[in-house]
Design an enzyme around this catalytic site. Structure first.
Site, PDB file in Angstrom:
ATOM      1  N   ASN A  61      22.274  -7.680  21.037  1.00  0.00           N
ATOM      2  CA  ASN A  61      21.372  -8.799  20.785  1.00  0.00           C
ATOM      3  C   ASN A  61      20.054  -8.326  20.188  1.00  0.00           C
ATOM      4  OD1 ASN A  61      23.247 -10.557  21.840  1.00  0.00           O
ATOM      5  ND2 ASN A  61      22.207 -10.859  23.786  1.00  0.00           N
ATOM      6  N   ARG A 398      32.905 -19.289  11.762  1.00  0.00           N
ATOM      7  CA  ARG A 398      33.245 -17.920  12.182  1.00  0.00           C
ATOM      8  C   ARG A 398      34.737 -17.918  12.500  1.00  0.00           C
ATOM      9  NH1 ARG A 398      28.469 -15.294  12.588  1.00  0.00           N
ATOM     10  NH2 ARG A 398      26.642 -16.441  13.328  1.00  0.00           N
ATOM     11  N   ARG A 428      26.024 -15.647   9.365  1.00  0.00           N
ATOM     12  CA  ARG A 428      25.409 -14.321   9.446  1.00  0.00           C
ATOM     13  C   ARG A 428      26.248 -13.329  10.250  1.00  0.00           C
ATOM     14  NH1 ARG A 428      20.288 -15.596  11.163  1.00  0.00           N
ATOM     15  NH2 ARG A 428      19.529 -15.771   9.029  1.00  0.00           N
ATOM     16  N   HIS A 458      27.681 -25.773   9.523  1.00  0.00           N
ATOM     17  CA  HIS A 458      27.910 -25.286  10.874  1.00  0.00           C
ATOM     18  C   HIS A 458      28.785 -26.257  11.673  1.00  0.00           C
ATOM     19  CE1 HIS A 458      26.368 -24.159  15.050  1.00  0.00           C
ATOM     20  NE2 HIS A 458      26.763 -23.009  14.573  1.00  0.00           N
ATOM     21  N   TYR A 491      33.701 -17.962  24.906  1.00  0.00           N
ATOM     22  CA  TYR A 491      32.634 -18.961  24.889  1.00  0.00           C
ATOM     23  C   TYR A 491      33.118 -20.228  25.578  1.00  0.00           C
ATOM     24  CZ  TYR A 491      30.553 -16.270  20.956  1.00  0.00           C
ATOM     25  OH  TYR A 491      30.014 -15.306  20.155  1.00  0.00           O
ATOM     26  N   ARG A 587      20.731 -22.543  27.403  1.00  0.00           N
ATOM     27  CA  ARG A 587      21.145 -21.188  27.739  1.00  0.00           C
ATOM     28  C   ARG A 587      20.217 -20.137  27.142  1.00  0.00           C
ATOM     29  NH1 ARG A 587      23.059 -17.978  23.717  1.00  0.00           N
ATOM     30  NH2 ARG A 587      24.578 -19.554  23.113  1.00  0.00           N
ATOM     31  N   HIS A 615      28.156 -22.350  25.398  1.00  0.00           N
ATOM     32  CA  HIS A 615      28.014 -22.679  23.979  1.00  0.00           C
ATOM     33  C   HIS A 615      28.148 -24.174  23.699  1.00  0.00           C
ATOM     34  CE1 HIS A 615      29.187 -22.147  19.579  1.00  0.00           C
ATOM     35  NE2 HIS A 615      28.131 -21.360  19.687  1.00  0.00           N
TER      36      HIS A 615
END
Length: 713
Positions: A61, A398, A428, A458, A491, A587, A615
């Protein structure tokens, strides 16, 4: 804004809701989130290797944080940018505070590694040794391994008047080597340790070393490891023959990995993204991590040639780049990991009936990872084979490796279906993977769109268009998470199947805008960004204020990744002032300051960090008893609301709505094991059970009671 005297502030809060004191800094809030990740590494209720996973994630991270967020602040500082965030902190102030807040976290991380993990791993027979701790036979094996496997790939690069300072690629492990030349005296060289090797090399025990070497075998089952850079360091004499090796010091450079892409000037977006991935290795240096044994002379050489300031240098007392400790998750010790479980499947999807037939008669909820992701894959596979299906459309953000979703889409094209897929190339750190899939889909004849200029797509939406006896019918899947079978096990995300005709028309309009030139921004049921989403959220908050003024029971519950948008925060402050009770479970980042008398004292903010990455995005409005729940891909952040294509969709099925409220949202809000409560100063404290209250770990509850949200079927 950071407040020096929080007690004084709480006694005399500002009257203006736009006052910077009412907004927490985005970057500092993120650091607090990552600190909660580190807390999980320290939490002994987790199995040992799972704790190690959190320690690794903490480092991963941070790498991304420096590559993207800190690099952005540095660019702003160099450009003398005058625009400040709602908390009014200047870029230079933020960079200073990031360093001040981060240093204690790093000290805690390495203290945990040395004094907690290494001894406990050793107790379990897993040893991470320094090279000087190895015995003779082990060193002999590593010498042989180095000569055969590592030596051929190494390229030492000298630095002197005849050799310019070499380029140091992003996040590569390097050794700063100091040698003594009999003719020229002390010399400096840089040696890169290629990423093609495992960072932790498994070696046999001293007792079994001869047997493995005689057979020419690697002991892949070994639980004894040594860092690869230490192996290289111990064999430098082979790379610098005739010279005396004086010392070698590990270091690593983090670079700006967020290059600007002039999308409106690019003739080929795919080529432009490919180039942006390549130049990521060449961005300006943002962070230099060095070993604590490195002398000032060597440090000065690196600092000068990398053009970094002192504040960008981080001295590490331990292995640089602990993200690679994740490799230890490959050790076959199931008792040191979380106990696996079999995800549930809704009863309606557990029969031989076609999934499309099921969706035609009822809406279906999936809550991953507690529910299996297989029905989503099955949905696309069935559509690919169904002779009555005309077309399939999908957004991919993704995708993941070896994607069964992509394979099903290519099968659909081979079976003569019209298939249109928007593959977001700008996701990204997934750009390269998405480029591979985009090209594969194109070769299969799929209509591939790379995204919209200036926006990331997205949204998580797919639609199957089918010809039936009564006309065309659309079958839709919408979700809070990606079409990724791997992350669906890691997730927590909600998926929703429906054939609601109004939603179907909205989804068709959305895809027309994504693949063509449609300017239709009138949606009957969906909230879509960057169009009506922010306005739709704020109007619903205002509606809740009116309902509270009428009925006195106003209540909002928002579960999301992050809350940053100052317009939405201001609307929530106004709702709190009006007496509406508000529960927020963010979160990650939260820039709202809760618990301020007269402004946010009706707002509670919690965060759950645990086994799975929370998520889901759930927005609940009591609405005077006519409850409304919105699900979707968007957090309340400027990037989601203004710079991405996002969707939020209503759940109108009363049974599913009550299941989401009671068995998912309220359970997470009631967590008193993994939840932390945000305090007015932006810090967090553990939520503890009240007297006589049972312990509730919401994720463990979901595992134990998985599928309970399907009780209405």
């Amino acid at each position: 804004m950071v407040i020096d005297n929080i007690k004084q502030f709480l006694l005399n809060p500002p009257k203006d809701l736009s006052d910077p004191k009412m907004y927490l800094n985005r970057e500092l809030s993120w650091l607090r989130f990552n600190d909660r990740v580190l807390e999980e590494a320290l939490d002994e209720s987790h199995p040992l290797l799972e704790r190690l996973k959190f320690l690794s994630i903490f480092s991963t991270n941070l790498d991304e944080f420096f590559m993207i967020r800190v690099s952005g602040l540095r660019r702003q500082m160099e450009a003398s940018a005058h625009k400040t965030p709602p908390d009014s902190l200047l870029p230079s102030e933020q960079i200073l505070m990031i360093r001040q807040q981060l240093q204690p976290q790093l000290e805690e991380q390495y203290n945990c590694w040395k004094n907690d993990f290494l001894p406990k791993l050793k107790e379990q027979g897993i040893k991470i040794l320094h090279y000087n701790q190895l015995k003779r036979k082990q060193r002999k094996i590593l010498r042989s391994y180095f000569k055969k496997e590592i030596y051929p790939a190494l390229t030492p690069l000298a630095f002197d008047p005849g050799h310019p300072f070499p380029h140091i690629s992003n996040l590569s492990m390097n050794l700063a080597v100091v040698v003594h030349d009999p003719k020229h005296g002390q010399r400096f060289a840089r040696l890169k340790v290629p990423k093609i090797y495992s960072r932790l090399i498994a070696i046999p025990s001293e007792e079994t070393a001869d047997e493995f070497q005689e057979l020419g075998l690697d002991d892949r089952s070994s639980t004894i490891f040594v860092w690869v850079e230490e192996v290289v360091k111990a064999n430098l004499d082979l790379l610098f023959p005739g010279l005396k090796i004086e010392a070698a010091y590990p270091f690593r450079v983090t670079r700006d990995a967020d290059p600007e892409i002039e999308e409106d000037e690019a003739s080929d977006l795919l080529s432009a993204i490919e180039e942006s991935v390549r130049v990521r290795q060449f961005g300006s240096a943002i962070r230099l991590e060095i070993d604590n044994t490195m002398p000032d002379q060597v440090r000065d050489i690196l600092q000068t040639n990398l053009d970094v300031a002192s504040y960008q240098i981080y001295v590490v007392d331990g292995p640089i780049g602990l993200s690679d400790a994740m490799e230890l998750m490959g050790v076959n010790r199931p008792e040191l990991k979380d106990k696996p479980f079999k995800p549930s499947i809704p009863p309606s999807l557990s029969t031989e009936e076609s999934i499309i037939s099921v969706i035609r008669r009822k809406n279906v909820l999936l809550y991953h990872p507690y529910d299996s992701f297989d029905p989503v894959i099955r949905f696309i596979r069935e559509a690919a084979r169904d002779p009555d299906v005309l077309a399939i459309k999908m957004t991919l953000y993704r995708v993941g490796p070896d994607s069964p979703i992509v394979a099903a889409l290519m099968d659909a094209r081979e079976n003569g279906k019209q298939v249109a897929v928007l593959v977001e190339l700008k996701a990204r750190f997934d750009e390269e993977n998405n480029i591979v899939w985009a090209k594969a889909l194109e070769r299969a004849g799929v209509h591939v769109v790379y995204g919209l200029i200036g926006l990331k797509t997205h949204a998580k939406v797919s639609v199957v268009i089918r010809h039936e006896s009564d006309g065309i019918r659309r079958y839709i899947h919408m979700a809070t998470g990606n079409y990724n079978a791997v992350t669906a096990r890691l997730y927590s995300d909600i998926g929703y199947f429906t054939c609601d005709s109004a939603i179907g028309k909205d989804v068709s309009a959305l895809f027309n805008g994504l693949t063509g030139y449609s300017r239709d921004e009138e949606y009957k049921k969906l909230l879509v960004a960057p169009g009506n989403m922010q306005k739709g959220i704020i109007s619903r908050i205002k509606r809740e204020i009116k309902a509270h003024q009428k009925n006195g029971d106003g209540y909002l519950a928002f579960k999301m990744n992050s809350l940053v948008d100052n317009h939405c925060i201001r609307a929530l402050y106004k709702a709190s002032q009006a007496g509406v009770k508000i529960d927020i479970q963010a979160r990650g980042i939260c820039c709202l300051r809760p618990g301020v008398k007269g402004i946010s004292d009706n707002i509670s903010v919690t965060s759950v960090v645990g086994r799975f990455l929370e998520h889901s995005r759930i927005y609940y409005f009591r609405n005077g008893g006519e409850e409304e729940i919105l699900l979707g891909s968007a957090d309340l952040m400027p990037r989601n609301l203004y710079r991405r294509v996002e969707t939020l969709f209503p759940v109108e099925d009363e049974n599913i709505k009550s299941a989401i409220r009671d068995e998912i949202l309220n359970v997470h809000l009631g967590d008193n094991v993994k939840a932390r409560r945000m305090l007015p100063d932006g810090s967090y404290e553990r939520v503890l059970p009240a007297e006589n209250e049972k312990l509730l770990n919401s994720q463990e509850w979901m595992i134990k009671n998985r599928g309970v949200w399907h009780h209405a079927e």
